[in-house]
Design a protein around this motif. Structure first.
Motif, short mmCIF file in Angstrom:
data_model
loop_
_atom_site.label_atom_id
_atom_site.label_comp_id
_atom_site.label_asym_id
_atom_site.label_seq_id
_atom_site.Cartn_x
_atom_site.Cartn_y
_atom_site.Cartn_z
N ILE A 161 0.94 -1.16 -0.02
CA ILE A 161 -0.11 0.08 0.13
C ILE A 161 0.85 1.17 0.13
O ILE A 161 0.35 2.25 -0.58
CB ILE A 161 -0.80 0.03 1.17
CG1 ILE A 161 -1.91 1.23 0.95
CG2 ILE A 161 -0.24 0.23 2.43
CD1 ILE A 161 -3.21 0.91 2.23
N PHE A 162 2.21 1.15 0.44
CA PHE A 162 2.84 2.14 0.35
C PHE A 162 3.65 2.45 -1.14
O PHE A 162 4.18 3.69 -1.21
CB PHE A 162 4.11 2.14 1.36
CG PHE A 162 3.63 2.14 2.88
CD1 PHE A 162 3.49 3.40 3.55
CD2 PHE A 162 3.37 0.91 3.59
CE1 PHE A 162 2.90 3.26 4.93
CE2 PHE A 162 2.99 1.01 4.80
CZ PHE A 162 3.03 2.40 5.28
N VAL A 163 3.41 1.45 -2.00
CA VAL A 163 3.96 1.58 -3.17
C VAL A 163 2.88 1.90 -4.28
O VAL A 163 2.89 3.04 -5.07
CB VAL A 163 4.83 0.37 -3.69
CG1 VAL A 163 4.95 0.54 -5.35
CG2 VAL A 163 5.75 0.33 -2.79
N ALA A 164 1.82 1.21 -4.21
CA ALA A 164 0.85 1.51 -5.48
C ALA A 164 -0.46 0.70 -4.95
O ALA A 164 -0.38 -0.04 -4.36
CB ALA A 164 1.08 0.98 -6.68
N ILE A 165 -1.54 1.58 -5.35
CA ILE A 165 -3.01 0.59 -5.00
C ILE A 165 -3.65 0.66 -6.42
O ILE A 165 -3.52 1.61 -7.16
CB ILE A 165 -3.83 1.54 -4.07
CG1 ILE A 165 -3.20 1.62 -2.51
CG2 ILE A 165 -5.24 1.08 -4.15
CD1 ILE A 165 -3.96 2.50 -1.76
N PRO A 166 -4.27 -0.39 -6.84
CA PRO A 166 -4.82 -0.57 -8.02
C PRO A 166 -5.77 0.47 -8.18
O PRO A 166 -6.52 1.04 -7.45
CB PRO A 166 -5.43 -2.03 -8.09
CG PRO A 166 -4.60 -2.48 -7.21
CD PRO A 166 -4.33 -1.63 -5.99
N PRO A 167 -6.11 0.87 -9.61
CA PRO A 167 -7.27 1.96 -9.87
C PRO A 167 -8.43 1.67 -9.49
O PRO A 167 -8.86 0.56 -9.49
CB PRO A 167 -7.20 2.12 -11.26
CG PRO A 167 -5.70 1.82 -11.57
CD PRO A 167 -5.38 0.66 -10.83
N ALA A 168 -9.34 2.31 -8.89
CA ALA A 168 -10.73 2.03 -8.29
C ALA A 168 -11.51 3.41 -8.21
O ALA A 168 -11.02 4.49 -7.99
CB ALA A 168 -10.36 1.32 -6.84
N GLY A 169 -13.03 3.02 -8.11
CA GLY A 169 -13.62 4.25 -7.83
C GLY A 169 -13.92 4.53 -6.56
O GLY A 169 -13.93 5.90 -6.17
#
Length: 206
Positions: free
Chosen positions: A108-116
């Motif tokens: 979570i400190f690097v990237a989170i998948p795109p989401a609404g």
């Protein structure tokens, strides 16, 4: 019980805090017990040098479904002082990556998948302000703007002055601290809905 009266609300808040302290008191020892049962100390000792999370995950007798929890366990053990975080050489990192093609753990400190929407429940209170800002920035990168329907939904503990008592300003300080953290993460709008007892719903936009 009339929850509209300040006295009853304060009693309810204190009762919930007392119960939650007892319920979650085991958390301090459970990660250590889990690490020992999985044989993590022996695995690291036999490895002879610092291990990446992927290397440790591949060495553990667990399936891919449980692999993401290894990162969470590592973070807790580091914060508890049982593990230390060490830097590894670029060669070792590349070698570890080449051996970890079967599974790629999320961070979570690097990237989170795109989401609404992104929902974070009972997470932020476990981290310091700097780490909360880092996580929230990644949440902001993952969602669209408020005009396009994006928002972050946070369920966590936020105390206001009514919950703390009329003569106690600590609650107002807590509310300002939340606003400051969200602002540093790049958000410009938020709404806090105080729910029952310790729980609050925070809707965050940019």
């Amino acid at each position: 019980m009339d929850l509209g009266r300040n006295g009853d609300a304060n009693e309810l808040l204190q009762a919930q805090a007392h119960i939650l302290n007892r319920i979650f008191n085991f958390i301090n020892s459970m990660p250590l017990k889990c690490a020992i049962q999985l044989g993590i100390p022996d695995i690291i000792h036999k490895h002879g040098k610092p291990m990446t999370v992927d290397e440790l995950t591949n060495a553990l007798p667990i399936g891919n479904a449980k692999a993401p929890f290894v990162y969470c366990l590592k973070r807790i053990l580091i914060r508890s002082g049982f593990f230390i975080e060490a830097k590894i050489s670029q060669h070792d990192e590349e070698e570890a990556n080449n051996k970890s093609l079967a599974f790629v753990g999320g961070d979570i400190f690097v990237a989170i998948p795109p989401a609404g929407d992104v929902i974070m429940k009972w997470m932020l209170h476990d981290w310091n302000d700097e780490e909360c800002v880092q996580m929230l920035r990644k949440c902001k990168e993952a969602i669209p703007s408020k005009e396009n329907g994006g928002k972050v939904i946070i369920i966590d503990m936020v105390l206001n002055d009514q919950q703390k008592g009329a003569d106690d300003h600590e609650g107002n300080k807590e509310m300002r601290r939340v606003g400051k953290t969200l602002s540093e993460a790049g958000f410009n709008d938020y709404k806090i809905t105080l729910v029952l007892g310790l729980r609050s719903l925070i809707e965050v936009y940019y």
